[in-house]
Design an enzyme around this catalytic site. Structure first.
Site, short mmCIF file in Angstrom:
data_model
loop_
_atom_site.label_atom_id
_atom_site.label_comp_id
_atom_site.label_asym_id
_atom_site.label_seq_id
_atom_site.Cartn_x
_atom_site.Cartn_y
_atom_site.Cartn_z
N THR A 69 -0.92 -0.81 -4.71
CA THR A 69 -1.70 0.36 -5.05
C THR A 69 -1.34 1.50 -4.11
O THR A 69 -0.88 1.27 -2.99
CB THR A 69 -3.21 0.05 -4.91
N GLU A 96 0.85 -1.20 0.00
CA GLU A 96 0.00 0.00 0.00
C GLU A 96 0.87 1.24 0.00
O GLU A 96 1.79 1.36 0.83
CB GLU A 96 -0.88 0.06 1.25
N CYS A 97 0.61 2.17 -0.92
CA CYS A 97 1.27 3.46 -0.95
C CYS A 97 2.80 3.30 -0.94
O CYS A 97 3.38 2.89 -1.92
CB CYS A 97 0.76 4.35 0.18
N GLY A 98 3.46 3.54 0.18
CA GLY A 98 4.90 3.35 0.23
C GLY A 98 5.29 1.92 -0.11
O GLY A 98 6.30 1.69 -0.78
#
Length: 438
Positions: free
Chosen positions: A428, A327-329
């Site tokens: 994502t 997720e993200c990072g």
């Protein structure tokens, strides 16, 4: 019975966080079992709440979470707790056009749960006019009850007297005033506040905040304003399911943003969360059957991650037979490369084919609704997940992987396909909060 109170304000930057953290520690000093809760999608403040009380924080989000899930989480938070203090995000009534009671605002929580509001007013640059603001809050929505007012950033005792007299003449209790003090502010950086775990003297700072609240505010009065709650158990159907029985969770200074309610639910249904540190060149433990790379600040540690051969090779072997989600990072680290703020490119794990950059920053912020395009760690094909994005990095090369999900914003306006999936690897920029059911 557990009591609860919402700390609200007209806008961000009014001092809600400092007041909340100080009150949490001040009540904990009295032996009160107090838990902090943050409204909306905020993964920073719950860490400060935890640091102030020793009790894990929580998020409640009226847009991302269905009302039954909010009730369920509140019931869990109330168990073994004397007092719940809910800190509003932004202004008390600020949210999106998500439908009645589903705007994401703390006011939604007040209506749904019957919890009154302690209003923090930054009175700098005004005095009696603060009463007009307070009266506006009192009457704007009768279903959201204003229990009292904290005057914040007052310039002098005379300033306090003028503001307090006007507000009390309008029929609202003033529970105290905090004088202007620049030392009460918390440090900031590109994603907002520095996390509690990174603050070098966090406990001393929280103690100073508590000292100020104890001398400036009437704690007994504030406690009397909190309302006893009898939360319903609520449905657990909207919880995000665990991705495995034993989940390897990347956990260090580069990977920190896992919502407390996710881990708590996964453990409650029998999953074991096994932390490991990519920054320490650790691979996900082989005994695990899924791996989760949370959000965080990998751009600050890109060179270290690029050199972590044991982590990268171990993650690649893990992904051959078991699901890995970022997720993200975490999504950034799953890609081919990451460009840091200075424009230096660092090789990442390459388990997905995209590349990202922090060199030319662009804020991406807002609620997101994701329809999964394939079965994976978050659910089945077609499942809908609600959450949010908050990042400055951008995709510089979209790569050639299949998309992870169809993404819409908080009002349902389509954004397009997002994220990537290849084999058992998915990723994502989207932070998942809860499922949509029914």
């Amino acid at each position: 019975m557990t009591k609860a109170l919402i700390i609200g304000a007209p806008r961000s930057g009014s001092g809600k966080t400092s007041v909340t953290i100080g009150l949490l520690r001040a009540f904990a000093r009295r032996g009160i079992r107090v838990r902090g809760i943050k409204s909306g999608p905020d993964y920073i403040d719950p860490g400060f709440h935890h640091a102030a009380t020793g009790i894990e924080g929580l998020n409640l989000d009226s847009w991302a979470m269905q009302p039954e899930l909010v009730q369920n989480l509140l019931a869990g938070a109330a168990d073994g707790t004397d007092l719940l203090i809910i800190e509003s995000a932004m202004g008390l009534f600020d949210g999106i056009s998500g439908g009645e009671g589903r705007t994401g605002s703390a006011a939604d929580l007040s209506r749904l749960l019957g919890i009154p509001v302690l209003l923090v007013l930054d009175v700098s640059g005004q005095s009696q006019t603060a009463a007009a603001v307070a009266v506006g809050f009192r009457h704007y929505d009768p279903a959201v009850r204003m229990a009292g007012v904290v005057l914040n950033r007052a310039g002098s005792e005379r300033h306090v007297r003028l503001s307090k007299a006007a507000i009390e003449a309008a029929g609202l209790d003033v529970v105290g005033a905090v004088l202007r003090n620049g030392e009460l502010s918390l440090p900031e950086r590109h994603l907002g506040l520095v996390q509690a775990s990174e603050h070098p003297a966090i406990q001393n700072h929280i103690d100073r905040l508590a000292d100020v609240m104890e001398t400036s505010l009437d704690l007994d009065h504030i406690l009397s304003l909190a309302t006893e709650i009898a939360p319903q158990s609520g449905s657990t159907a909207a919880h995000l399911p665990p991705s495995g029985q034993r989940i390897a969770i990347a956990s260090d200074a580069a990977f920190t943003f896992l919502y407390p309610h996710l881990g708590r639910h996964w453990r409650s249904v029998g999953a074991e969360l096994v932390p490991f540190s990519p920054l320490a060149n650790e691979a996900p433990p082989n005994a695990c059957d899924a791996c989760w790379l949370p959000g965080g600040y990998p751009e600050l540690f890109a060179a270290t991650l690029a050199a972590a051969d044991h982590f990268r090779n171990g993650l690649a072997r893990f992904a051959e037979t078991r699901p890995v989600h970022g997720e993200c990072g975490g999504y950034m680290v799953l890609g081919e490369g990451l460009e840091d703020a200075e424009g230096n490119r660092h090789a990442m794990t390459g388990l997905l084919s995209h590349s990202t950059s922090f060199a030319t920053r662009k804020m991406n912020l807002g609620y997101r609704q994701a329809k999964l395009l394939a079965e994976g760690p978050m659910g089945k094909t077609g499942d809908v997940i609600r959450g949010h994005e908050f990042h400055y990095a951008r995709v510089t090369d979209a790569g050639h992987d299949e998309a992870f999900a169809e993404i819409a914003d908080g009002t349902g306006t389509p954004i397009g396909r997002s994220g990537g999936r290849r084999g058992l690897v998915t990723g994502t920029f989207f932070h998942a909060i809860a499922r949509v059911t029914g």
